[in-house]
Design a protein around this motif. Structure first.
Motif, PDB file in Angstrom:
ATOM      1  N   UNK A 194       0.861  -1.178   0.000  1.00 52.71           N
ATOM      2  CA  UNK A 194       0.000   0.000   0.000  1.00 52.71           C
ATOM      3  C   UNK A 194       0.899   1.230   0.000  1.00 52.71           C
ATOM      4  N   UNK A 195       0.625   2.154  -0.919  1.00 55.37           N
ATOM      5  CA  UNK A 195       1.437   3.365  -1.051  1.00 55.37           C
ATOM      6  C   UNK A 195       0.506   4.550  -1.263  1.00 55.37           C
ATOM      7  N   UNK A 196       1.004   5.792  -1.026  1.00 58.71           N
ATOM      8  CA  UNK A 196       0.206   6.956  -1.426  1.00 58.71           C
ATOM      9  C   UNK A 196      -0.016   6.925  -2.934  1.00 58.71           C
ATOM     10  N   UNK A 197      -1.187   7.329  -3.383  1.00 62.31           N
ATOM     11  CA  UNK A 197      -1.469   7.285  -4.819  1.00 62.31           C
ATOM     12  C   UNK A 197      -0.485   8.141  -5.609  1.00 62.31           C
ATOM     13  N   UNK A 198       0.047   9.161  -4.974  1.00 66.08           N
ATOM     14  CA  UNK A 198       1.034  10.005  -5.655  1.00 66.08           C
ATOM     15  C   UNK A 198       2.328   9.255  -5.965  1.00 66.08           C
ATOM     16  N   UNK A 199       2.587   8.150  -5.234  1.00 64.69           N
ATOM     17  CA  UNK A 199       3.814   7.373  -5.449  1.00 64.69           C
ATOM     18  C   UNK A 199       3.771   6.553  -6.731  1.00 64.69           C
ATOM     19  N   UNK A 200       2.604   6.420  -7.359  1.00 63.69           N
ATOM     20  CA  UNK A 200       2.527   5.682  -8.619  1.00 63.69           C
ATOM     21  C   UNK A 200       3.379   6.343  -9.698  1.00 63.69           C
ATOM     22  N   UNK A 201       3.446   7.663  -9.661  1.00 63.84           N
ATOM     23  CA  UNK A 201       4.289   8.367 -10.628  1.00 63.84           C
ATOM     24  C   UNK A 201       5.757   8.025 -10.417  1.00 63.84           C
ATOM     25  N   UNK A 202       6.187   7.885  -9.156  1.00 60.70           N
ATOM     26  CA  UNK A 202       7.565   7.491  -8.862  1.00 60.70           C
ATOM     27  C   UNK A 202       7.846   6.078  -9.388  1.00 60.70           C
ATOM     28  N   UNK A 203       6.858   5.180  -9.224  1.00 60.98           N
ATOM     29  CA  UNK A 203       7.026   3.816  -9.730  1.00 60.98           C
ATOM     30  C   UNK A 203       7.150   3.823 -11.249  1.00 60.98           C
ATOM     31  N   UNK A 204       6.343   4.651 -11.922  1.00 58.10           N
ATOM     32  CA  UNK A 204       6.434   4.741 -13.373  1.00 58.10           C
ATOM     33  C   UNK A 204       7.800   5.269 -13.801  1.00 58.10           C
ATOM     34  N   UNK A 205       8.337   6.242 -13.063  1.00 53.94           N
ATOM     35  CA  UNK A 205       9.671   6.776 -13.372  1.00 53.94           C
ATOM     36  C   UNK A 205      10.738   5.696 -13.198  1.00 53.94           C
ATOM     37  N   UNK A 206      10.582   4.857 -12.139  1.00 51.35           N
ATOM     38  CA  UNK A 206      11.555   3.788 -11.897  1.00 51.35           C
ATOM     39  C   UNK A 206      11.556   2.778 -13.038  1.00 51.35           C
ATOM     40  N   UNK A 207      10.377   2.488 -13.568  1.00 44.07           N
ATOM     41  CA  UNK A 207      10.292   1.564 -14.708  1.00 44.07           C
ATOM     42  C   UNK A 207      10.924   2.200 -15.944  1.00 44.07           C
ATOM     43  N   UNK A 208      10.587   3.457 -16.198  1.00 46.34           N
ATOM     44  CA  UNK A 208      11.118   4.145 -17.380  1.00 46.34           C
ATOM     45  C   UNK A 208      12.638   4.257 -17.329  1.00 46.34           C
ATOM     46  N   UNK A 209      13.190   4.367 -16.111  1.00 46.13           N
ATOM     47  CA  UNK A 209      14.639   4.495 -15.949  1.00 46.13           C
ATOM     48  C   UNK A 209      15.344   3.142 -15.950  1.00 46.13           C
ATOM     49  N   UNK A 210      14.581   2.047 -15.993  1.00 49.80           N
ATOM     50  CA  UNK A 210      15.180   0.724 -16.049  1.00 49.80           C
ATOM     51  C   UNK A 210      15.568   0.153 -14.702  1.00 49.80           C
ATOM     52  N   UNK A 211      15.113   0.767 -13.610  1.00 54.58           N
ATOM     53  CA  UNK A 211      15.472   0.245 -12.276  1.00 54.58           C
ATOM     54  C   UNK A 211      14.664  -0.985 -11.891  1.00 54.58           C
ATOM     55  N   UNK A 212      13.513  -1.177 -12.522  1.00 56.72           N
ATOM     56  CA  UNK A 212      12.666  -2.335 -12.258  1.00 56.72           C
ATOM     57  C   UNK A 212      11.812  -2.566 -13.495  1.00 56.72           C
ATOM     58  N   UNK A 213      11.424  -3.821 -13.736  1.00 53.54           N
ATOM     59  CA  UNK A 213      10.538  -4.139 -14.857  1.00 53.54           C
ATOM     60  C   UNK A 213       9.084  -4.033 -14.407  1.00 53.54           C
ATOM     61  N   UNK A 214       8.182  -4.066 -15.365  1.00 54.00           N
ATOM     62  CA  UNK A 214       6.752  -3.985 -15.047  1.00 54.00           C
ATOM     63  C   UNK A 214       6.024  -5.080 -15.806  1.00 54.00           C
ATOM     64  N   UNK A 215       4.975  -5.608 -15.182  1.00 53.36           N
ATOM     65  CA  UNK A 215       4.129  -6.634 -15.793  1.00 53.36           C
ATOM     66  C   UNK A 215       2.678  -6.189 -15.677  1.00 53.36           C
ATOM     67  N   UNK A 216       1.861  -6.619 -16.622  1.00 49.97           N
ATOM     68  CA  UNK A 216       0.454  -6.275 -16.596  1.00 49.97           C
ATOM     69  C   UNK A 216      -0.369  -7.251 -15.778  1.00 49.97           C
ATOM     70  N   UNK A 217      -1.651  -6.942 -15.651  1.00 55.00           N
ATOM     71  CA  UNK A 217      -2.544  -7.775 -14.859  1.00 55.00           C
ATOM     72  C   UNK A 217      -2.732  -9.160 -15.465  1.00 55.00           C
ATOM     73  N   UNK A 218      -2.580  -9.295 -16.792  1.00 57.39           N
ATOM     74  CA  UNK A 218      -2.701 -10.616 -17.407  1.00 57.39           C
ATOM     75  C   UNK A 218      -1.610 -11.563 -16.919  1.00 57.39           C
TER      76      UNK A 218
END
Length: 385
Positions: A194-218
């Protein structure tokens, strides 16, 4: 809910069932493998978050839920069900307490109804209920390392709000119908943060910068199905009781006291049989058809033998609840079928006007019966020497 910032990432395709988050980012199979290895995060910001504060919060939740909340330690996560008087599942909550607040993660469309219902049940107790979905969100991964790479843990009271899914092993006080040998839940290591909703933008930046990968709901859903893990939004209908989905293993404490629906839980476990049962289906993928939730599952009656040229009689025996294309198992599905369907009976899924052959793997076994053996009483007037 508004669209998540992670939906703006390159390759993101909205989920068909929840368009505010991504169903995939271009390659669901690769996303599954990375998620399984603990390298990716999953955006679950379409989930709801309800909080309960006040000194009576844990004893109050304990009195209503199927799981024991009264001894919940700060930072410990549990899963609980809220049942109706007949034992049917109404709500499922992923709960973590930080010493001041109980945080409940639920399906997105369940947050407001659950908060309203809990608010009506307060009476004179020292509790306060709030729907926090607008200000908090949920990210998930199969490892804490992936979550830490995306966003810092949220700890408003000094305790990280990380819920570790208890599905990996039966909880003390629970009961498992499925055969323990080779249970795929041992490979399921989901953590929800659970995170503040504002932290989703930070997570998106981390993915864009290559610090972590992302997977979809499928990707997450495919791994969930392979782990035999039930979900309220998929496997539950108005008649579902926990036994049918083998949900006693993680969400029910059979040793706790009175709560709504407990009589049905105890009676079916000790004296009866689940009226339906959850199965995993391995699907024939030759027609490249993936069944949809609600598609009928039928069995062919083999006796008496049909006359020459006559098609075997078919009977609807269940329905599909979830389906996915798994990176190793191929097309798979969870289905709820009638209890008496033989385990060896070949099944057919009717989907998109096509017959899809299916082989079942028992989760709740056909022979699941009473846990307590009731001795037969001698008939009146009959004496044994």
């Amino acid at each position: 809910m508004t669209a998540s910032p992670l939906l703006a990432l390159a390759g993101a395709v909205p989920s068909e069932s929840s368009p505010t988050v991504a169903g995939h980012y271009g390659n669901p199979m690769v996303e599954q493998r990375r998620l399984e290895r603990g390298e990716s995060i999953v955006d679950l910001s379409d989930r709801g978050v309800v909080t309960v504060t006040g000194p009576d919060r844990l004893s109050w939740l304990h009195s209503m839920a199927s799981q024991s909340f009264d001894r919940l330690a700060p930072g410990e996560g549990i899963e609980g069900l809220l049942l109706d008087a007949a034992g049917h599942i109404e709500h499922a909550v992923h709960a973590v307490d930080d010493g001041e607040t109980a945080w409940l993660v639920v399906e997105g469309d369940e947050a407001a109804p659950l908060a309203a219902w809990l608010d009506r049940m307060r009476f004179m107790l020292r509790v306060e209920v709030a729907d926090r979905s607008a200000e908090t969100a949920v990210l998930a991964a199969m490892s804490l390392a992936a979550l830490d790479a995306a966003v810092a843990a949220f700890a408003p009271a000094g305790v990280a709000l990380d819920w570790v899914d208890p599905w990996a092993a039966p909880r003390p006080g629970g009961h498992q119908y499925a055969d323990q040998a080779g249970h795929p839940a041992s490979d399921w290591h989901l953590v929800e943060r659970i995170v503040p909703r504002s932290a989703l933008a930070d997570a998106a930046d981390a993915v864009a910068a290559g610090r972590v990968a992302v997977a979809g709901s499928l990707a997450l859903d495919a791994l969930r199905i392979a782990a035999w893990r039930p979900r309220l939004a998929s496997e539950v209908d108005e008649k579902t009781i926990p036994h049918e989905l083998d949900w006693l293993r993680s969400a029910v404490d059979l040793g706790k006291g009175c709560y709504k629906g407990q009589e049905t839980v105890a009676k079916v476990l000790n004296l009866g049989r689940p009226p339906r049962r959850l199965v995993l289906l391995h699907l024939d993928g030759s027609d490249t058809v993936l069944p949809a939730p609600g598609d009928e599952v039928v069995g062919e009656k083999v006796r008496p033998e049909p006359a020459a040229g006559e098609a075997p009689e078919r009977k609807v025996v269940g329905r599909i609840t979830s389906s996915a294309m798994h990176h190793e198992l191929g097309p798979i599905a969870l289905a709820v079928v009638k209890r008496a369907v033989p385990a060896e009976l070949p099944l057919i899924v009717l989907s998109h006007g096509i017959d899809v052959a299916a082989a079942q793997v028992e989760i709740v076994p056909e022979g699941a019966g009473a846990a307590v053996e009731v001795p037969r009483l001698p008939r009146l007037g009959v004496r044994k020497p």
